[in-house]
Design a protein around this motif. Structure first.
Motif, PDB file in Angstrom:
ATOM      1  N   PHE A 248       0.719  -1.328  -0.094  1.00 60.49           N
ATOM      2  CA  PHE A 248       0.011   0.189   0.051  1.00 60.49           C
ATOM      3  C   PHE A 248       0.823   1.436  -0.223  1.00 60.49           C
ATOM      4  O   PHE A 248       0.608   2.060  -0.553  1.00 60.49           O
ATOM      5  CB  PHE A 248      -0.872   0.054   1.262  1.00 60.49           C
ATOM      6  CG  PHE A 248      -2.183  -0.657   0.918  1.00 60.49           C
ATOM      7  CD1 PHE A 248      -3.304   0.051   0.497  1.00 60.49           C
ATOM      8  CD2 PHE A 248      -2.192  -2.220   1.005  1.00 60.49           C
ATOM      9  CE1 PHE A 248      -4.377  -0.770   0.322  1.00 60.49           C
ATOM     10  CE2 PHE A 248      -3.380  -2.713   0.934  1.00 60.49           C
ATOM     11  CZ  PHE A 248      -4.432  -2.049   0.499  1.00 60.49           C
ATOM     12  N   LEU A 249       1.955   1.181   0.923  1.00 60.76           N
ATOM     13  CA  LEU A 249       2.707   2.594   0.752  1.00 60.76           C
ATOM     14  C   LEU A 249       3.381   2.728  -0.234  1.00 60.76           C
ATOM     15  O   LEU A 249       3.519   3.777  -0.938  1.00 60.76           O
ATOM     16  CB  LEU A 249       3.930   2.199   2.022  1.00 60.76           C
ATOM     17  CG  LEU A 249       3.077   2.479   3.605  1.00 60.76           C
ATOM     18  CD1 LEU A 249       4.346   2.117   4.554  1.00 60.76           C
ATOM     19  CD2 LEU A 249       2.381   3.716   3.799  1.00 60.76           C
ATOM     20  N   TYR A 250       4.010   1.490  -1.186  1.00 60.96           N
ATOM     21  CA  TYR A 250       4.548   1.992  -2.162  1.00 60.96           C
ATOM     22  C   TYR A 250       3.867   2.173  -3.424  1.00 60.96           C
ATOM     23  O   TYR A 250       4.184   3.327  -4.042  1.00 60.96           O
ATOM     24  CB  TYR A 250       5.277   0.537  -2.587  1.00 60.96           C
ATOM     25  CG  TYR A 250       5.981   0.322  -4.007  1.00 60.96           C
ATOM     26  CD1 TYR A 250       7.193   0.733  -4.057  1.00 60.96           C
ATOM     27  CD2 TYR A 250       5.667  -0.035  -5.240  1.00 60.96           C
ATOM     28  CE1 TYR A 250       8.159   0.993  -5.048  1.00 60.96           C
ATOM     29  CE2 TYR A 250       6.115   0.001  -6.314  1.00 60.96           C
ATOM     30  CZ  TYR A 250       7.588   0.328  -6.092  1.00 60.96           C
ATOM     31  OH  TYR A 250       8.639   0.678  -7.290  1.00 60.96           O
ATOM     32  N   ASN A 251       2.569   1.746  -3.452  1.00 60.59           N
ATOM     33  CA  ASN A 251       1.772   2.051  -4.736  1.00 60.59           C
ATOM     34  C   ASN A 251       0.934   3.557  -4.528  1.00 60.59           C
ATOM     35  O   ASN A 251       0.999   4.376  -5.445  1.00 60.59           O
ATOM     36  CB  ASN A 251       0.569   1.175  -4.959  1.00 60.59           C
ATOM     37  CG  ASN A 251       0.956  -0.117  -5.518  1.00 60.59           C
ATOM     38  OD1 ASN A 251       1.268  -0.029  -6.808  1.00 60.59           O
ATOM     39  ND2 ASN A 251       1.410  -1.075  -4.743  1.00 60.59           N
ATOM     40  N   PHE A 252       0.590   3.606  -3.252  1.00 55.80           N
ATOM     41  CA  PHE A 252      -0.138   5.177  -3.006  1.00 55.80           C
ATOM     42  C   PHE A 252       0.939   6.198  -2.836  1.00 55.80           C
ATOM     43  O   PHE A 252       0.597   7.348  -3.279  1.00 55.80           O
ATOM     44  CB  PHE A 252      -0.946   4.978  -1.871  1.00 55.80           C
ATOM     45  CG  PHE A 252      -2.237   4.317  -1.904  1.00 55.80           C
ATOM     46  CD1 PHE A 252      -3.340   5.409  -2.402  1.00 55.80           C
ATOM     47  CD2 PHE A 252      -2.529   3.032  -1.781  1.00 55.80           C
ATOM     48  CE1 PHE A 252      -4.628   4.699  -2.928  1.00 55.80           C
ATOM     49  CE2 PHE A 252      -3.779   2.310  -2.060  1.00 55.80           C
ATOM     50  CZ  PHE A 252      -5.022   3.375  -2.504  1.00 55.80           C
ATOM     51  N   GLY A 253       2.280   5.823  -2.322  1.00 55.13           N
ATOM     52  CA  GLY A 253       3.238   6.849  -2.344  1.00 55.13           C
ATOM     53  C   GLY A 253       3.564   7.210  -3.727  1.00 55.13           C
ATOM     54  O   GLY A 253       3.668   8.576  -3.964  1.00 55.13           O
ATOM     55  N   ILE A 254       3.728   6.310  -4.547  1.00 53.50           N
ATOM     56  CA  ILE A 254       4.415   6.786  -6.037  1.00 53.50           C
ATOM     57  C   ILE A 254       3.345   7.513  -6.679  1.00 53.50           C
ATOM     58  O   ILE A 254       3.298   8.365  -7.269  1.00 53.50           O
ATOM     59  CB  ILE A 254       4.655   5.517  -6.677  1.00 53.50           C
ATOM     60  CG1 ILE A 254       5.964   5.095  -6.073  1.00 53.50           C
ATOM     61  CG2 ILE A 254       4.768   5.645  -8.329  1.00 53.50           C
ATOM     62  CD1 ILE A 254       6.456   3.469  -6.906  1.00 53.50           C
ATOM     63  N   ASP A 259       7.333  12.666  -5.419  1.00 60.68           N
ATOM     64  CA  ASP A 259       8.512  13.175  -4.987  1.00 60.68           C
ATOM     65  C   ASP A 259       8.899  12.667  -3.441  1.00 60.68           C
ATOM     66  O   ASP A 259      10.227  12.928  -3.027  1.00 60.68           O
ATOM     67  CB  ASP A 259       8.367  14.692  -4.859  1.00 60.68           C
ATOM     68  CG  ASP A 259       8.348  15.151  -6.230  1.00 60.68           C
ATOM     69  OD1 ASP A 259       8.864  14.840  -7.295  1.00 60.68           O
ATOM     70  OD2 ASP A 259       7.809  16.427  -6.261  1.00 60.68           O
ATOM     71  N   LEU A 260       7.842  12.174  -2.549  1.00 63.08           N
ATOM     72  CA  LEU A 260       8.172  11.892  -1.144  1.00 63.08           C
ATOM     73  C   LEU A 260       8.000  10.420  -1.061  1.00 63.08           C
ATOM     74  O   LEU A 260       7.538   9.790   0.024  1.00 63.08           O
ATOM     75  CB  LEU A 260       7.344  12.670  -0.478  1.00 63.08           C
ATOM     76  CG  LEU A 260       7.265  14.154  -0.139  1.00 63.08           C
ATOM     77  CD1 LEU A 260       6.479  14.612   0.630  1.00 63.08           C
ATOM     78  CD2 LEU A 260       9.009  14.325   0.182  1.00 63.08           C
ATOM     79  N   ALA A 261       7.881   9.548  -2.254  1.00 59.31           N
ATOM     80  CA  ALA A 261       7.470   8.179  -2.351  1.00 59.31           C
ATOM     81  C   ALA A 261       8.547   7.339  -1.244  1.00 59.31           C
ATOM     82  O   ALA A 261       7.968   6.750  -0.607  1.00 59.31           O
ATOM     83  CB  ALA A 261       7.725   7.628  -3.634  1.00 59.31           C
ATOM     84  N   TYR A 262       9.863   7.672  -1.247  1.00 57.62           N
ATOM     85  CA  TYR A 262      10.664   6.930  -0.546  1.00 57.62           C
ATOM     86  C   TYR A 262      10.606   7.450   1.077  1.00 57.62           C
ATOM     87  O   TYR A 262      10.563   6.511   1.965  1.00 57.62           O
ATOM     88  CB  TYR A 262      12.238   6.965  -0.879  1.00 57.62           C
ATOM     89  CG  TYR A 262      12.475   6.419  -1.972  1.00 57.62           C
ATOM     90  CD1 TYR A 262      12.480   4.841  -1.883  1.00 57.62           C
ATOM     91  CD2 TYR A 262      12.652   6.648  -3.271  1.00 57.62           C
ATOM     92  CE1 TYR A 262      13.091   4.095  -2.917  1.00 57.62           C
ATOM     93  CE2 TYR A 262      12.769   5.795  -4.487  1.00 57.62           C
ATOM     94  CZ  TYR A 262      13.164   4.513  -4.344  1.00 57.62           C
ATOM     95  OH  TYR A 262      13.314   3.615  -5.382  1.00 57.62           O
TER      96      TYR A 262
END
Length: 286
Positions: A248-254, A259-262
């Motif tokens: 979830f964090l990976y997909n929604f972050g991207i 710019d703040l995905a990591y």
């Protein structure tokens, strides 16, 4: 609304793929205390093995099993002939497995070149599923189903079988286990084989989503590390829950804050290390 539904389904499917990768990493790290940094290379090697077998016109599922067995064989060689010479030497194990990951990466570049290699999904799984006006790739749902099957299978293997009981005994007190006739070394080799084979199969199953390309190992290993740290080393439940959290964090972050995905991805790991060092489901070391 469609965006949120599709992203949620993508996150769940990616979480299933991450579980196939991180469950083996968690088993090896948690049970054998070996920080195997070559695990991402095992995933990439499985993807390339799968690409080669598919190029030879093997069935996709046979290619996945064959690639898993091939990577498992590489894992056996690594465990028996290299890591077994470094018992209790965590620093040496880190350096050896890190070095091996670079060697595998160079060999893959030499054999399969630097071009991305697409792994097509099985023909029957290519048409999307359509419900309520939404279309979703069938193949990703199948990957999720396979991850659930793997999770149930690993749970019964480790918690409900004699082999699982012997492995746990070997981890808790290897000398006592050897004293009562448990073949600890052989069991640890089996655990390493299982972890490497899962990574190899995961590489093939992830191929239609990610492709096989140089650097795939470096992209996937940090995600597996985050899963294990979040869930707790050696905890299958932790690997399962952690995989979906990271998915979830990976997909929604991207998608939402590229710019703040990591930052979004690594912040929970930092907080867990600060306040819950053993992870969400890991055992406290006494």
């Amino acid at each position: 609304m469609q965006f949120w539904i599709i992203q949620t389904l993508n996150s769940v499917a990616f979480g299933g793929l991450l579980f196939l990768l991180s469950s083996g990493f968690s088993l090896i790290f948690g049970l054998m205390r070996i920080p195997n940094l070559a695990h991402g290379a095992f995933f990439m090697l499985g993807a390339y093995f799968g690409y080669t077998l598919l190029s030879l016109k093997f069935n996709f599922w046979i290619a996945a099993i064959g690639a898993g067995l091939g990577v498992g064989l590489v894992g056996i060689i690594l465990e028996r002939f290299v890591l077994r010479q470094l018992p209790g030497n965590a620093q040496g194990q880190v350096l050896v497995t890190l070095g091996l990951s670079f060697i595998v990466a160079d060999l893959c570049l030499l054999i399969w070149t630097g071009d991305p290699m697409p792994l097509p999904a099985p023909q029957e799984l290519r048409p999307p599923l359509r419900y309520f006006g939404l279309a979703f790739p069938t193949y990703r749902l199948v990957v999720l189903g396979l991850a659930l099957v793997a999770a149930v299978g690993l749970y019964f293997l480790m918690e409900r079988t004699r082999i699982g009981a012997m492995i746990r005994a070997g981890v808790d007190d290897p000398e006592m286990a050897r004293g009562v006739g448990i073949p600890v070394s052989r069991l640890f080799t089996t655990v390493f084989l299982l972890g490497a084979a899962l990574a190899g199969m995961g590489g093939v199953l992830g191929g239609p989503i990610l492709n096989a390309y140089p650097g795939l190992d470096a992209d996937m290993l940090p995600l597996a590390l985050i899963v294990v740290i979040l869930g707790g080393a050696g905890s299958l439940l932790g690997a399962f829950v952690g995989s979906f959290i990271v998915g979830f964090l990976y997909n929604f972050g991207i998608a939402l804050v590229p710019d703040l995905a990591y930052f979004v991805l690594f912040l929970p790991m930092v907080l867990v290390l600060m306040f819950l060092p053993q992870g969400l489901f890991g055992r406290v070391q006494l």
